[in-house]
Write an enzyme that holds these catalytic residues in place. Structure first.
Site, PDB file in Angstrom:
ATOM      1  N   HIS A  14      68.121  53.459  55.918  1.00 39.77           N
ATOM      2  CA  HIS A  14      69.171  52.648  55.265  1.00 39.77           C
ATOM      3  C   HIS A  14      70.451  53.474  55.189  1.00 39.77           C
ATOM      4  O   HIS A  14      70.565  54.366  54.358  1.00 39.77           O
ATOM      5  CB  HIS A  14      68.720  52.262  53.844  1.00 39.77           C
ATOM      6  CG  HIS A  14      69.680  51.375  53.117  1.00 39.77           C
ATOM      7  ND1 HIS A  14      69.263  50.308  52.349  1.00 39.77           N
ATOM      8  CD2 HIS A  14      71.035  51.383  53.007  1.00 39.77           C
ATOM      9  CE1 HIS A  14      70.309  49.706  51.818  1.00 39.77           C
ATOM     10  NE2 HIS A  14      71.398  50.346  52.188  1.00 39.77           N
ATOM     11  N   HIS A  16      75.005  53.302  55.650  1.00 44.12           N
ATOM     12  CA  HIS A  16      76.277  52.633  55.931  1.00 44.12           C
ATOM     13  C   HIS A  16      77.150  53.601  56.723  1.00 44.12           C
ATOM     14  O   HIS A  16      77.602  54.605  56.182  1.00 44.12           O
ATOM     15  CB  HIS A  16      76.978  52.243  54.623  1.00 44.12           C
ATOM     16  CG  HIS A  16      76.165  51.314  53.784  1.00 44.12           C
ATOM     17  ND1 HIS A  16      76.294  49.951  53.841  1.00 44.12           N
ATOM     18  CD2 HIS A  16      75.162  51.558  52.896  1.00 44.12           C
ATOM     19  CE1 HIS A  16      75.416  49.386  53.020  1.00 44.12           C
ATOM     20  NE2 HIS A  16      74.714  50.342  52.430  1.00 44.12           N
ATOM     21  N   LYS A 100      69.111  41.820  57.140  1.00 46.00           N
ATOM     22  CA  LYS A 100      69.458  42.318  55.813  1.00 46.00           C
ATOM     23  C   LYS A 100      69.878  41.165  54.932  1.00 46.00           C
ATOM     24  O   LYS A 100      70.747  40.377  55.293  1.00 46.00           O
ATOM     25  CB  LYS A 100      70.613  43.329  55.926  1.00 46.00           C
ATOM     26  CG  LYS A 100      71.054  43.904  54.593  1.00 46.00           C
ATOM     27  CD  LYS A 100      69.960  44.723  53.934  1.00 46.00           C
ATOM     28  CE  LYS A 100      70.271  45.026  52.475  1.00 46.00           C
ATOM     29  NZ  LYS A 100      71.117  46.188  52.310  1.00 46.00           N
ATOM     30  N   HIS A 137      68.523  43.703  49.415  1.00 44.30           N
ATOM     31  CA  HIS A 137      69.218  44.280  48.260  1.00 44.30           C
ATOM     32  C   HIS A 137      68.716  43.498  47.056  1.00 44.30           C
ATOM     33  O   HIS A 137      69.133  42.360  46.826  1.00 44.30           O
ATOM     34  CB  HIS A 137      70.741  44.172  48.410  1.00 44.30           C
ATOM     35  CG  HIS A 137      71.471  44.769  47.261  1.00 44.30           C
ATOM     36  ND1 HIS A 137      72.170  45.963  47.354  1.00 44.30           N
ATOM     37  CD2 HIS A 137      71.567  44.380  45.965  1.00 44.30           C
ATOM     38  CE1 HIS A 137      72.676  46.262  46.160  1.00 44.30           C
ATOM     39  NE2 HIS A 137      72.332  45.315  45.295  1.00 44.30           N
ATOM     40  N   HIS A 175      66.499  50.695  48.352  1.00 44.25           N
ATOM     41  CA  HIS A 175      67.042  51.563  47.292  1.00 44.25           C
ATOM     42  C   HIS A 175      66.511  51.221  45.895  1.00 44.25           C
ATOM     43  O   HIS A 175      67.272  50.827  45.024  1.00 44.25           O
ATOM     44  CB  HIS A 175      68.572  51.580  47.318  1.00 44.25           C
ATOM     45  CG  HIS A 175      69.249  50.231  47.447  1.00 44.25           C
ATOM     46  ND1 HIS A 175      68.948  49.153  46.657  1.00 44.25           N
ATOM     47  CD2 HIS A 175      70.213  49.808  48.292  1.00 44.25           C
ATOM     48  CE1 HIS A 175      69.703  48.137  47.005  1.00 44.25           C
ATOM     49  NE2 HIS A 175      70.478  48.505  47.998  1.00 44.25           N
ATOM     50  N   ASP A 248      70.980  55.264  51.827  1.00 47.94           N
ATOM     51  CA  ASP A 248      72.055  54.398  51.352  1.00 47.94           C
ATOM     52  C   ASP A 248      73.387  55.149  51.283  1.00 47.94           C
ATOM     53  O   ASP A 248      74.239  54.820  50.443  1.00 47.94           O
ATOM     54  CB  ASP A 248      71.715  53.760  50.006  1.00 47.94           C
ATOM     55  CG  ASP A 248      72.552  52.524  49.726  1.00 47.94           C
ATOM     56  OD1 ASP A 248      73.218  52.028  50.663  1.00 47.94           O
ATOM     57  OD2 ASP A 248      72.553  52.052  48.580  1.00 47.94           O
TER      58      ASP A 248
HETATM   59  N1  OTD Z   1      75.448  50.395  47.462  1.00 49.11           N
HETATM   60  N2  OTD Z   1      77.590  50.789  48.067  1.00 49.11           N
HETATM   61  C1  OTD Z   1      77.426  50.144  49.254  1.00 49.11           C
HETATM   62  C2  OTD Z   1      76.265  49.600  49.565  1.00 49.11           C
HETATM   63  C3  OTD Z   1      75.139  50.009  48.789  1.00 49.11           C
HETATM   64  O1  OTD Z   1      74.018  48.144  48.043  1.00 49.11           O
HETATM   65  C4  OTD Z   1      74.034  49.039  48.844  1.00 49.11           C
HETATM   66  O2  OTD Z   1      73.182  49.179  49.716  1.00 49.11           O
HETATM   67  C5  OTD Z   1      78.546  50.109  50.157  1.00 49.11           C
HETATM   68  O3  OTD Z   1      79.581  50.649  49.773  1.00 49.11           O
HETATM   69  O4  OTD Z   1      78.425  49.576  51.277  1.00 49.11           O
HETATM   70  C6  OTD Z   1      76.613  50.874  47.165  1.00 49.11           C
HETATM   71  O5  OTD Z   1      76.810  51.384  46.066  1.00 49.11           O
HETATM   72 ZN    ZN Z   2      73.140  50.097  51.250  1.00 46.16          ZN
HETATM   73 ZN    ZN Z   3      72.084  47.429  48.743  1.00 44.74          ZN
END
Ligand code: OTD
Ligand code: ZN
Ligand code: ZN
Length: 345
Positions: A14, A16, A100, A137, A175, A248
């Site tokens: 996971h 970004h 997702k 999520h 997460h 994450d």
């Molecule tokens: N959580 N920020 C982000 C995604 C994750 O939910 C998530 O997986 C992001 O900035 O893309 C965060 O705090």
């Molecule tokens: Zn995330």
């Molecule tokens: Zn998330």
């Protein structure tokens, strides 16, 4: 005392990686630590079709030196308009590893997310039939629900029913941050697994308010009470194959974090393995680190284990206060701290 630990090359289930200048700046950190990663699709606009995913995958690979051997595993961002056939085609073509699911407005760039998960039954049925994982999520977005309860309420209101109605659907609760999530996943059928971030193993909610507002400790789902951190830690080191590594890592430029309305997300990619390994050592579970980092996720996704090894050695490493500059200046997790392990290049 163990001073070196060598494990099969791990994966990040996971992450970004963003796009544009930020992608160029951060991708190498993930590629240095991991062989493969599940790439989150919450770009603007989100990655909702296979053509966009192929183009994004190409941009990720172009942001890396040719010899990294890193494999981005792409995901499809589900919207209310998601089409079962297009998703199945993207999966069959080897473009989409998983879908997702963001409940609409749950986190960064989730405005196009799903308003009614059960209205997507045709999509979920198709995914179930073809063995395509659903990554969730898991927070309700009802603003009347206390933010610290949104994960537990999601499990009660949505996830229990989802697992019951789609008993063969492979689901990753992403997460996890609570005892409720750790318990739910542990007790669920083998079709249900969870990723765990370094931050949710290391900080509790006090970190967000430690002597003042600490935007770099703010992510979603937000860190919870200490008892939840301990439950998530216990799950991570339990040896259960249902729990695996997913950082994450979510970089935001420093000004977007240090703001009157700071963005959610913690950038942990540069020292992710060091961070996790510290936890496994503290929990006297070094022998379970490889399963968590390099095996459990691949088994759940039905992917081969990586060839090759990585080594971490016991040597102090000071985490920089800031990484990058200008539009890509990011404050990393553990900024200014000294970690006791270092990934050997
Ligand atoms: N959580 N920020 C982000 C995604 C994750 O939910 C998530 O997986 C992001 O900035 O893309 C965060 O705090
Ligand atoms: Zn995330
Ligand atoms: Zn998330």
């Amino acid at each position: 005392m163990t001073d070196r630990i060598t494990i099969r090359r791990p994966d990040d289930w996971h992450v970004h990686l963003r796009d544009g200048a930020m992608l160029e700046a951060v991708a190498r950190h993930t590629a240095r630590q991991f062989a493969r990663a599940i790439i989150m699709p919450n770009l603007t606009p989100p990655v909702t079709d296979a053509a966009a995913a192929v183009a994004y995958r190409d941009r990720i690979l172009a942001a890396l030196p040719a010899d990294t051997g890193f494999t981005p595993l792409m995901t499809c961002y589900l919207t209310d308009a998601a089409d079962p056939q297009a998703i199945a085609d993207g999966h069959a073509a080897g473009v989409f590893t998983a879908c997702k699911l963001y409940p609409a407005h749950a986190t960064t760039n989730s405005a196009h997310g799903v308003t009614d998960i059960f209205a997507l039954a045709p999509v979920l049925e198709r995914m179930q039939a073809i063995g395509m994982p659903l990554l969730i999520h898991g927070e309700v977005t009802d603003r009347t629900i206390d933010i610290f309860d949104r994960e537990a309420v999601f499990i009660d209101r949505i996830l229990v029913k989802l697992v019951r109605e789609f008993p063969a659907l492979r689901i990753v609760l992403e997460h996890i941050t609570t005892a409720e999530a750790a318990d739910f996943v542990t007790a669920a059928p083998a079709t249900v697994a969870a990723t765990i971030t370094p931050q949710h193993l290391i900080i509790n909610r006090n970190a967000i308010f430690d002597g003042g507002l600490r935007p770099h400790a703010y992510c979603l789902p937000v860190a919870k009470r200490e008892r939840h951190r301990l439950a998530v830690r216990a799950a991570a080191v339990s040896g259960s194959a249902k729990f695996f590594l997913g950082t994450d890592s979510a970089p935001h430029v420093v000004g977007a974090k240090e703001s009157g309305c700071g963005c959610a997300g913690i950038f942990n990619a540069p020292f992710a393995l060091e961070s996790y390994l510290t936890v496994f050592e503290e929990e006297d579970a070094l022998d379970r680190f490889e399963g968590f980092a390099s095996e459990n996720g691949a088994h759940f996704y039905g992917l081969p284990l990586n060839d090759g090894k990585v080594t971490l050695e016991r040597r102090p490493v000071i985490v920089p206060e800031r990484i990058g500059d200008g539009d890509t200046a990011v404050v990393p997790f553990h900024a200014g701290e000294t970690l006791g392990w270092r990934l050997v290049d």
